[in-house]
Design a protein around this motif. Sequence first.
Motif, PDB file in Angstrom:
ATOM      1  N   VAL A 198      38.597  29.796  42.394  1.00 41.06           N
ATOM      2  CA  VAL A 198      38.076  31.017  41.738  1.00 41.06           C
ATOM      3  C   VAL A 198      38.491  31.418  40.558  1.00 41.06           C
ATOM      4  N   LEU A 199      37.374  31.541  39.600  1.00 41.31           N
ATOM      5  CA  LEU A 199      37.624  32.311  38.172  1.00 41.31           C
ATOM      6  C   LEU A 199      36.835  33.563  38.090  1.00 41.31           C
ATOM      7  N   MET A 200      37.608  34.651  37.940  1.00 43.60           N
ATOM      8  CA  MET A 200      36.943  36.131  38.391  1.00 43.60           C
ATOM      9  C   MET A 200      37.266  36.907  37.101  1.00 43.60           C
ATOM     10  N   VAL A 201      36.224  37.301  36.500  1.00 43.93           N
ATOM     11  CA  VAL A 201      36.008  38.532  35.140  1.00 43.93           C
ATOM     12  C   VAL A 201      36.186  39.799  36.091  1.00 43.93           C
ATOM     13  N   THR A 202      37.210  40.555  35.797  1.00 47.64           N
ATOM     14  CA  THR A 202      37.430  42.077  36.227  1.00 47.64           C
ATOM     15  C   THR A 202      37.745  42.860  35.269  1.00 47.64           C
ATOM     16  N   ASP A 226      39.214  45.620  36.609  1.00 43.38           N
ATOM     17  CA  ASP A 226      40.024  46.245  37.616  1.00 43.38           C
ATOM     18  C   ASP A 226      41.566  45.482  37.571  1.00 43.38           C
ATOM     19  N   PRO A 227      42.688  46.197  37.254  1.00 39.59           N
ATOM     20  CA  PRO A 227      44.034  45.730  37.686  1.00 39.59           C
ATOM     21  C   PRO A 227      44.080  45.260  38.940  1.00 39.59           C
ATOM     22  N   VAL A 228      43.655  46.179  39.811  1.00 38.86           N
ATOM     23  CA  VAL A 228      44.015  46.027  41.315  1.00 38.86           C
ATOM     24  C   VAL A 228      43.420  44.751  41.858  1.00 38.86           C
ATOM     25  N   ALA A 229      42.188  44.342  41.236  1.00 36.20           N
ATOM     26  CA  ALA A 229      41.625  43.256  41.338  1.00 36.20           C
ATOM     27  C   ALA A 229      42.174  42.047  40.820  1.00 36.20           C
ATOM     28  N   ALA A 230      42.724  42.366  39.675  1.00 30.48           N
ATOM     29  CA  ALA A 230      43.562  40.938  38.966  1.00 30.48           C
ATOM     30  C   ALA A 230      44.741  40.853  39.692  1.00 30.48           C
ATOM     31  N   MET A 231      45.277  41.740  40.357  1.00 30.35           N
ATOM     32  CA  MET A 231      46.782  41.493  41.016  1.00 30.35           C
ATOM     33  C   MET A 231      46.615  40.534  42.115  1.00 30.35           C
TER      34      MET A 231
END
Length: 243
Positions: free
Chosen positions: A198-202, A204-209
């Motif tokens: 998975v490569l995810m743009v975000t 949201d630091p909570v998501a990036a965590m």
Amino acid sequence: MSGIAIEARNVVKSYRLGEVVIPALRDVSLSVASGSFTAVMGPSGSGKSTLLHVLGLVDVPDAGDVLVAGRSTSALDDDALTVLRRDTIGFVFQTFELIEALSARENVLLPAEVAGRVDAGRERLAHLAERLGIAERLDHRPGQLSGGQRQRVALARALVNDPVVILADEPTGNLDSATGRDVLDVLRAGVDEEGWTVLMVTHDPVAAMRADHVVFLRDGTLAGSVSGRADDVREVIARFAGV
Ligand SMILES: Nc1ncnc2c1ncn2[C@@H]1O[C@H](COP(=O)(O)OP(=O)(O)OP(=O)(O)O)[C@@H](O)[C@H]1O
Ligand SMILES: [Mg+2]
């Protein structure tokens, strides 16, 4: 599967608006390991979506190369790129992009039909529907589903052809925080238990965590990266603020 799922090598991409040339990516190199979960962060306009479009073979770079499962794409024509994209890339969007006239099942199976692999798609759908918790919702239209359920259907659609990589642009951007967390849980579990990449743009630091790696873009360049899961959301925010 092991090794590198997808790779950008010295990618340059500009957009032209009349006389004005807008540089979106300036010499970006990035490798995404198979079975990993990577988050891409960066300010608005830093090139995150452009990077996803180039890696996903939707936009062709002006210079540099994109390698999918080790295969260079720079010499491929439009038809070859379309086939490779169909067979190897799964896209997930902030706005789900489901077809309203079709049921959840039909939405998921559409890429399998286009690829001429409906039987394999149906088998995969049964497994994915269980994993994604949408087995009871497959006959519903998108409008009859919650946001979280729509994103799970979109994820099943992205996965139906067993892609090399899932490219997700703000997949939780239209969801409330609890529903967003559920989608992140599904992505994390899929990486850990099924070997998804998975490569995810975000934003949201909570998501990036939740990712194994976070890469930061600024003004179309790679401004930094952190590997190893952040223990603390403050770590991601501090890192983000520093680039
Ligand atoms: N189709 C296009 N035509 C012209 N310019 C574009 C196009 N797409 C993107 N750009 C420009 O390229 C740069 C990078 O845009 P991109 O959409 O990749 O940013 P982003 O990091 O995804 O931003 P956001 O967080 O707002 O989604 C911006 O300056 C943007 O205005
Ligand atoms: Mg964007």
